[in-house]
Design a protein around this motif. Structure first.
Motif, PDB file in Angstrom:
ATOM      1  N   ALA A  16       0.575  -0.979  -0.397  1.00 26.70           N
ATOM      2  CA  ALA A  16       0.074   0.196  -0.070  1.00 26.70           C
ATOM      3  C   ALA A  16       0.846   1.009   0.222  1.00 26.70           C
ATOM      4  N   ALA A  17       0.356   2.862  -0.465  1.00 29.68           N
ATOM      5  CA  ALA A  17       0.758   3.932  -0.429  1.00 29.68           C
ATOM      6  C   ALA A  17       0.140   4.684  -0.246  1.00 29.68           C
ATOM      7  N   ILE A  18      -0.010   5.832   0.143  1.00 30.51           N
ATOM      8  CA  ILE A  18      -0.396   7.152   0.186  1.00 30.51           C
ATOM      9  C   ILE A  18       0.091   7.974  -0.891  1.00 30.51           C
ATOM     10  N   VAL A  19      -0.860   8.372  -1.691  1.00 32.66           N
ATOM     11  CA  VAL A  19      -0.209   9.949  -2.670  1.00 32.66           C
ATOM     12  C   VAL A  19      -1.439  11.185  -1.829  1.00 32.66           C
ATOM     13  N   ARG A  20      -0.125  12.348  -1.565  1.00 29.24           N
ATOM     14  CA  ARG A  20      -0.968  13.156  -0.970  1.00 29.24           C
ATOM     15  C   ARG A  20      -0.216  14.452  -1.653  1.00 29.24           C
ATOM     16  N   GLY A  21      -1.354  15.167  -1.481  1.00 28.08           N
ATOM     17  CA  GLY A  21      -1.220  16.305  -2.254  1.00 28.08           C
ATOM     18  C   GLY A  21      -1.781  16.652  -4.799  1.00 28.08           C
ATOM     19  N   LEU A  22      -3.224  15.709  -3.830  1.00 32.67           N
ATOM     20  CA  LEU A  22      -3.652  15.819  -5.059  1.00 32.67           C
ATOM     21  C   LEU A  22      -5.853  15.904  -4.131  1.00 32.67           C
ATOM     22  N   ALA A  23      -5.914  16.106  -3.166  1.00 28.82           N
ATOM     23  CA  ALA A  23      -7.079  16.549  -2.880  1.00 28.82           C
ATOM     24  C   ALA A  23      -7.903  17.031  -3.631  1.00 28.82           C
ATOM     25  N   HIS A  24      -7.933  17.781  -4.792  1.00 29.43           N
ATOM     26  CA  HIS A  24      -8.888  18.324  -5.191  1.00 29.43           C
ATOM     27  C   HIS A  24      -9.390  17.376  -5.951  1.00 29.43           C
ATOM     28  N   LEU A  25      -8.727  15.901  -6.287  1.00 28.97           N
ATOM     29  CA  LEU A  25      -9.460  14.617  -7.259  1.00 28.97           C
ATOM     30  C   LEU A  25     -10.626  13.505  -6.040  1.00 28.97           C
ATOM     31  N   VAL A  26     -10.257  14.116  -4.485  1.00 29.73           N
ATOM     32  CA  VAL A  26     -10.603  13.196  -3.168  1.00 29.73           C
ATOM     33  C   VAL A  26     -12.456  13.986  -3.381  1.00 29.73           C
ATOM     34  N   THR A  27     -13.239  13.022  -3.815  1.00 33.95           N
ATOM     35  CA  THR A  27     -14.746  13.731  -3.664  1.00 33.95           C
ATOM     36  C   THR A  27     -15.635  12.692  -2.593  1.00 33.95           C
ATOM     37  N   ASP A  28     -16.611  13.413  -2.147  1.00 38.01           N
ATOM     38  CA  ASP A  28     -17.512  13.079  -0.484  1.00 38.01           C
ATOM     39  C   ASP A  28     -17.768  11.905  -0.869  1.00 38.01           C
ATOM     40  N   ASP A  29     -18.463  11.889  -2.426  1.00 39.02           N
ATOM     41  CA  ASP A  29     -19.185  10.152  -1.988  1.00 39.02           C
ATOM     42  C   ASP A  29     -18.121   9.492  -2.004  1.00 39.02           C
ATOM     43  N   ASP A  30     -18.650   8.288  -2.874  1.00 37.35           N
ATOM     44  CA  ASP A  30     -17.891   6.912  -3.547  1.00 37.35           C
ATOM     45  C   ASP A  30     -17.741   7.282  -4.697  1.00 37.35           C
ATOM     46  N   GLY A  31     -18.820   7.904  -5.419  1.00 30.15           N
ATOM     47  CA  GLY A  31     -18.224   8.661  -6.639  1.00 30.15           C
ATOM     48  C   GLY A  31     -18.806   7.633  -7.751  1.00 30.15           C
ATOM     49  N   PRO A  32     -18.152   6.813  -9.655  1.00 29.53           N
ATOM     50  CA  PRO A  32     -18.454   5.891 -10.498  1.00 29.53           C
ATOM     51  C   PRO A  32     -17.450   4.512 -10.259  1.00 29.53           C
ATOM     52  N   GLY A  33     -16.528   4.973  -8.811  1.00 29.23           N
ATOM     53  CA  GLY A  33     -15.448   3.647  -8.902  1.00 29.23           C
ATOM     54  C   GLY A  33     -14.747   3.775 -10.916  1.00 29.23           C
ATOM     55  N   VAL A  34     -14.009   2.136 -10.956  1.00 35.70           N
ATOM     56  CA  VAL A  34     -13.588   3.085 -12.326  1.00 35.70           C
ATOM     57  C   VAL A  34     -14.861   1.808 -13.516  1.00 35.70           C
ATOM     58  N   ARG A  35     -15.485   2.041 -13.515  1.00 36.08           N
ATOM     59  CA  ARG A  35     -16.528   1.557 -14.646  1.00 36.08           C
ATOM     60  C   ARG A  35     -16.222   2.971 -15.938  1.00 36.08           C
ATOM     61  N   PRO A  36     -16.064   4.323 -14.862  1.00 35.61           N
ATOM     62  CA  PRO A  36     -16.123   4.957 -16.511  1.00 35.61           C
ATOM     63  C   PRO A  36     -14.665   5.284 -17.054  1.00 35.61           C
ATOM     64  N   LEU A  37     -13.469   4.095 -16.529  1.00 32.86           N
ATOM     65  CA  LEU A  37     -11.888   4.094 -17.195  1.00 32.86           C
ATOM     66  C   LEU A  37     -12.223   2.433 -18.198  1.00 32.86           C
ATOM     67  N   VAL A  38     -13.016   1.873 -18.271  1.00 31.30           N
ATOM     68  CA  VAL A  38     -13.474   0.596 -18.979  1.00 31.30           C
ATOM     69  C   VAL A  38     -14.347   0.610 -20.069  1.00 31.30           C
ATOM     70  N   ARG A  39     -13.207   0.446 -20.839  1.00 29.24           N
ATOM     71  CA  ARG A  39     -14.467   0.783 -22.462  1.00 29.24           C
ATOM     72  C   ARG A  39     -14.538  -0.347 -23.203  1.00 29.24           C
ATOM     73  N   PRO A  40     -16.148  -0.282 -23.135  1.00 27.17           N
ATOM     74  CA  PRO A  40     -17.022  -1.271 -23.543  1.00 27.17           C
ATOM     75  C   PRO A  40     -15.993  -1.989 -24.618  1.00 27.17           C
ATOM     76  N   ALA A  41     -16.550  -3.611 -24.729  1.00 25.02           N
ATOM     77  CA  ALA A  41     -16.165  -4.040 -25.849  1.00 25.02           C
ATOM     78  C   ALA A  41     -16.490  -3.681 -27.472  1.00 25.02           C
ATOM     79  N   ASP A  42     -18.272  -3.055 -27.784  1.00 25.14           N
ATOM     80  CA  ASP A  42     -17.883  -2.366 -29.138  1.00 25.14           C
ATOM     81  C   ASP A  42     -17.711  -1.508 -29.119  1.00 25.14           C
ATOM     82  N   GLU A  43     -16.575  -0.936 -28.232  1.00 20.04           N
ATOM     83  CA  GLU A  43     -15.994   0.543 -28.627  1.00 20.04           C
ATOM     84  C   GLU A  43     -14.162   0.299 -29.287  1.00 20.04           C
TER      85      GLU A  43
END
Length: 423
Positions: A194-221
């Motif tokens: 494990a590691a801690i990445v510090r200095g990117l607080a502007h990327l941290v959200t209040d809720d859990d958010g969408p997870g990695v789903r937006p990163l996964v390219r649909p097979a049709d694309e």
């Protein structure tokens, strides 16, 4: 928003993780601050969640975790997992685990990240990472396979660069970049999971958010969804389609593959009639059904039996797009005897079949399902009349095309040796 300083800090002292361990509790001694992002390797998450298998045969575990084979070369297999990830060996890992066991990926890595985040009790982001290869480049890197409390992407499409150029395709995979940065201090052999990445607080959200789903390219694309050795096996007969529309340009690209098939005498015996008009499709299928009913009545079938048989044509009626491949004999040779004339026609039929097979395979590459149905061959005059085709065009079946409503069933295994004769 940019940042002037980013720190990546290794989390040490976690030790061996066992099934049932609380990963968040294992991180209790880490110097966590609000706005930090914790990156945890998937291996310890898998161990804690009991995703360990006694598997002297790693291949069987890979098969269980595989949704679709993308490519093979020797013992190496690239697959799509149930999560949608395209990766080597379905993420089944025999390293950093006891001999005779393998680690599977977490069942739901986003949910795993959310549970860890909740257990940490701070306003932090959590990424579950794993090691991936990449097309066209040597070497491995860590990417995010699960995330909670973090914005996974930065989408710059629609904005302009400092020179005023429009950005049309720039989407930055933030979660992957953070996962790979964390790997610089975790390493593969150092026992730092494990590691801690510090200095990117502007990327941290209040809720859990969408997870990695937006990163996964649909097979049709995915323009490279099949490896060259597996593309033929990607063609499957699909008989149930969703209501998603079919891209006519994808069908036309499949026609381009169809007419690349071999043919006798340097001819071009293929024609593909694209039935894009709903009215024409209904007229064609109604006329074909009536012709079929007439034939069945002439054969002495009962009305009940006829009704049952004509339901087989529903695959064409329910498909959003139809194509009628046709054979033309232009350029064929004429002989003085029927034996050679029959062989000449057979050559052209074989060439047309090769063109249809190319067409079906390319449809699969385009992400479209298809079913070749022979029915137009039994009522060619009717088909020619409805579609206003020349008498010299022979309809050679009909191809139903659409997006599969469900994944196709696995093929029954076939041993090629059963189909080979050696002399």
């Amino acid at each position: 928003m940019s940042t002037q300083r980013v720190e990546v800090i290794a989390v040490t002292g976690i030790g061996e993780v066992r099934p049932g361990d609380d990963v968040a509790a294992l991180l209790k001694d880490a110097d966590l601050r609000d706005g930090d992002i914790v990156v945890v390797t998937s291996k310890i998450v898998s161990k804690a969640e009991g995703r360990v298998r006694q598997a002297p045969d790693r291949a069987s575990a890979i098969e269980e975790e595989t949704e679709r084979v993308v490519a093979r070369r020797g013992d190496t297999v690239i697959v799509q997992t149930r999560h949608g990830f395209v990766m080597a060996a379905a993420g089944v890992d025999a390293s950093n685990t006891e001999p005779g066991t393998v680690l599977l990926l977490p069942e739901d890595p986003d949910a795993s990240a959310a549970r860890i985040r909740a257990g940490l009790g701070a306003r932090v982001g959590v990424i579950v990472s794993d090691t991936f290869g990449r097309p066209w480049r040597n070497g491995l890197t860590d990417v995010a396979i699960g995330a909670a409390g973090i914005r996974p992407l930065d989408d710059f499409r629609g904005s302009s660069d400092p020179y005023g150029n429009a950005l049309n395709a720039t989407v930055t995979a933030l979660a992957d970049e953070i996962a790979s940065a964390a790997e610089l201090v975790k390493g593969k052999l150092d026992g730092v999971p494990a590691a801690i990445v510090r200095g990117l607080a502007h990327l941290v959200t209040d809720d859990d958010g969408p997870g990695v789903r937006p990163l996964v390219r649909p097979a049709d694309e995915d323009m490279f969804r099949f490896g060259a050795r597996d593309v033929v096996f990607a063609r499957r007969t699909i008989r149930e389609f969703s209501d998603r529309p079919v891209d006519g340009e994808a069908v036309r690209r499949a026609v381009a593959a169809g007419i690349a098939a071999p043919a006798p005498h340097h001819t071009t015996p293929w024609r593909f009639v694209l039935v894009e008009s709903a009215r024409t499709r209904t007229e064609l299928l109604d006329a074909m059904r009536e012709a079929w009913i007439d034939d069945l009545r002439g054969d002495g079938f009962t009305e009940q039996s006829i009704a049952k048989r004509i339901k087989r044509g529903d695959v064409l009626r329910n498909a959003p797009y139809l194509v009628v491949p046709c054979l033309v004999m232009e350029g064929s040779h004429t002989y003085r005897d029927e034996r050679r004339n029959a062989s000449e026609r057979e050559m052209f039929v074989v060439a047309t079949g090769a063109g249809v097979e190319n067409f079906l395979i390319q449809l699969a590459v385009e992400g479209l399902g298809s079913a070749w149905v022979s029915s137009t061959m039994f009522c060619r005059p009717v088909v020619r009349q409805v579609l206003d085709l020349p008498e010299s065009w022979d309809p050679m079946g009909c191809v139903a095309i659409g997006h599969a409503a469900a994944p196709p069933r696995d093929r029954a295994p076939r041993d090629p040796r059963d189909f080979i004769v050696t002399r």
